[in-house]
Design a protein around this motif. Structure first.
Motif, short mmCIF file in Angstrom:
data_model
loop_
_atom_site.label_atom_id
_atom_site.label_comp_id
_atom_site.label_asym_id
_atom_site.label_seq_id
_atom_site.Cartn_x
_atom_site.Cartn_y
_atom_site.Cartn_z
N LYS A 139 -2.80 -2.80 -7.34
CA LYS A 139 -3.82 -2.31 -6.17
C LYS A 139 -3.19 -1.93 -4.98
O LYS A 139 -1.90 -2.69 -4.62
CB LYS A 139 -4.74 -3.35 -6.30
N ARG A 140 -3.83 -1.20 -4.01
CA ARG A 140 -3.46 -0.66 -3.04
C ARG A 140 -3.97 -1.60 -1.92
O ARG A 140 -5.11 -1.96 -1.96
CB ARG A 140 -3.80 0.72 -2.65
N SER A 166 3.34 -2.20 -1.88
CA SER A 166 1.83 -2.34 -2.08
C SER A 166 0.72 -1.98 -0.89
O SER A 166 -0.30 -1.87 -1.25
CB SER A 166 1.35 -3.76 -2.74
N VAL A 168 -0.69 -0.26 2.20
CA VAL A 168 -1.00 1.29 2.24
C VAL A 168 -1.34 1.28 3.89
O VAL A 168 -1.50 2.40 4.51
CB VAL A 168 -2.21 2.02 1.49
N ALA A 192 -7.38 2.24 0.27
CA ALA A 192 -7.29 0.71 -0.15
C ALA A 192 -8.23 0.24 -1.11
O ALA A 192 -9.21 0.49 -0.85
CB ALA A 192 -6.89 -0.10 1.28
N ASP A 193 -7.63 -0.60 -1.99
CA ASP A 193 -8.59 -1.27 -2.94
C ASP A 193 -9.05 -2.69 -2.45
O ASP A 193 -9.89 -3.23 -2.84
CB ASP A 193 -7.72 -1.51 -4.47
#
Length: 413
Positions: A139-140, A166, A168, A192-193
């Motif tokens: 995931k970001r 990872s 961002v 972003a997650d």
């Protein structure tokens, strides 16, 4: 015996931490009502610094030079306490159980009179980072952190566990400026997650409000300093016409070192509830008041160990001897070579208005050591709520299983 503290009774941080001083006073009043420590009553003077470092300097100087306090106890805040820590050490005033997770308090050579308390932000960052790495692979990730040692230490820990590839977006905010629209817009544009934040609740609430405006669905991961559920609910009242404030905090991931106020079966929570009912009935049991009363419980043990005629040096020696019983899920790190406090935390998610823990407590160091489970059972308070010196309680208290005492053993150090 007079001790003092600086606390944010007004200002930006007061909604989250304004009850910290009064809660500790309630515990000391309880101790005084039971005869004090070696027959001495504790006079606790906490002055308002409004979470303003300039004001912190003036109130601490007053406590030391005019009120002649024996020690400073539980001074709250990283940006505030960093302005007085050198002064206190130059005056050889014990500076105990600082209410801040800055790793900077653990410096016995430079700051021999200062001792931390809560798990430092580097360790907490490592534990949160290890969870993020395991739970959100691929995931970001975005960072949103306070632009001071709180944020820098948190980033230090996170970066030890989360790969740079990872990340961002890395955004910071200045304490005192609630306009964080540019930072959250940048995070949103980076897709972003997961957003992980180190800071205080006011900015966690602002972050959540900005997410609502943008329709941003990223998972929030908050440091424990930012995530008291009750405080977040108060700060989010009216933030959405369609959702309740409570619904806006559901599923937020955070961590904690102590039992939750809603856990009525826990013997520490029962003790602290009883004390507040008797000595400060206007206060509520929150994560902040539990933390405050826990630190007061440790302080009383140190005073017991310092002897019937304590000196400032005997109090420092007692702190370095360690072995304190406290409600935390992992041991305290006090020794001659370490003035760190808590050594770990426990991951959980906000459910309703409380933190629901998941899995075992995790412990680590503030270097490159592993993040690993801590499996020893937690402790119970003394029967009457007044601790003896650690040497008289087997330096670890009665360890328990699920709220039942098992046996006495020395807590690992």
């Amino acid at each position: 015996m007079t001790i003092g503290s600086h606390q944010p009774l007004t200002g930006l941080a007061s909604s989250a931490y304004g009850d910290v001083g009064p809660a500790a006073k309630a515990y000391f009043d309880y101790v005084n009502a039971h005869g004090g420590v070696h027959g001495r009553k504790i006079d606790y003077k906490y002055l308002d610094d409004a979470y303003n470092p300039v004001r912190t300097v003036s109130v601490v100087r007053k406590l030391v030079e005019q009120d002649k306090v024996f020690a400073i106890f539980n001074g709250l805040g990283t940006p505030t306490h960093t302005k007085v820590v050198d002064y206190l050490n130059s005056r050889k005033v014990p500076d105990l159980l600082v209410a801040s997770g800055c790793v900077c308090w653990d410096d016995p050579k430079k700051l021999p009179y200062t001792f931390g308390f809560i798990t430092d932000y580097v360790r907490e960052g490592k534990i949160l980072g290890a969870y993020i790495k395991k739970t959100f692979p691929g995931k970001r990730i975005a960072y949103f952190t306070q632009d001071d040692q709180v944020g820098r230490d948190g980033i230090n820990g996170l970066d030890k566990e989360i790969s740079a590839a990872s990340i961002v977006s890395r955004q910071v905010y200045q304490p005192g400026n609630l306009d964080i629209t540019p930072q959250i817009t940048a995070i949103d544009q980076a897709s972003a997650d997961v957003i992980v934040m180190f800071g205080i609740p006011q900015y966690a609430a602002q972050l959540r409000k900005e997410q609502l405006k943008l329709g941003n669905k990223a998972q929030l991961v908050l440091s424990t300093s930012a995530s008291d559920p009750g405080t977040l609910v108060r700060l989010l009242q009216g933030a959405s016409a369609d959702q309740s404030a409570t619904s806006l905090i559901q599923g937020i991931v955070t961590d904690g070192a102590l039992p939750q106020p809603a856990d009525a079966r826990n013997p520490w929570i029962r003790l602290f509830t009883k004390i507040l009912n008797e000595h400060a009935p206007s206060l509520s049991l929150t994560t902040s008041t539990v933390l405050s009363m826990s630190s007061a419980y440790i302080f009383v043990q140190a005073l017991q160990a310092a002897g019937p005629d304590p000196t400032r040096q005997s109090l420092v020696t007692a702190m370095e001897r360690g072995g304190f019983t406290w409600p935390g899920y992992t041991p305290l790190g006090f020794s001659k070579t370490s003035h760190a406090g808590g050594t770990g935390t426990r991951i959980g998610t906000i459910t309703g208005t409380t933190l629901k823990y998941q899995g075992p407590p995790m412990t680590t160091d503030d270097g490159n050591g592993p993040v690993e489970p801590y499996e020893a059972p937690p402790t119970t308070p003394s029967a009457n709520g007044i601790p003896e010196a650690p040497s008289a309680t087997a330096r670890g208290g009665g360890h328990r299983g699920e709220y039942g005492t098992v046996r006495n053993q020395r807590a690992p150090s």
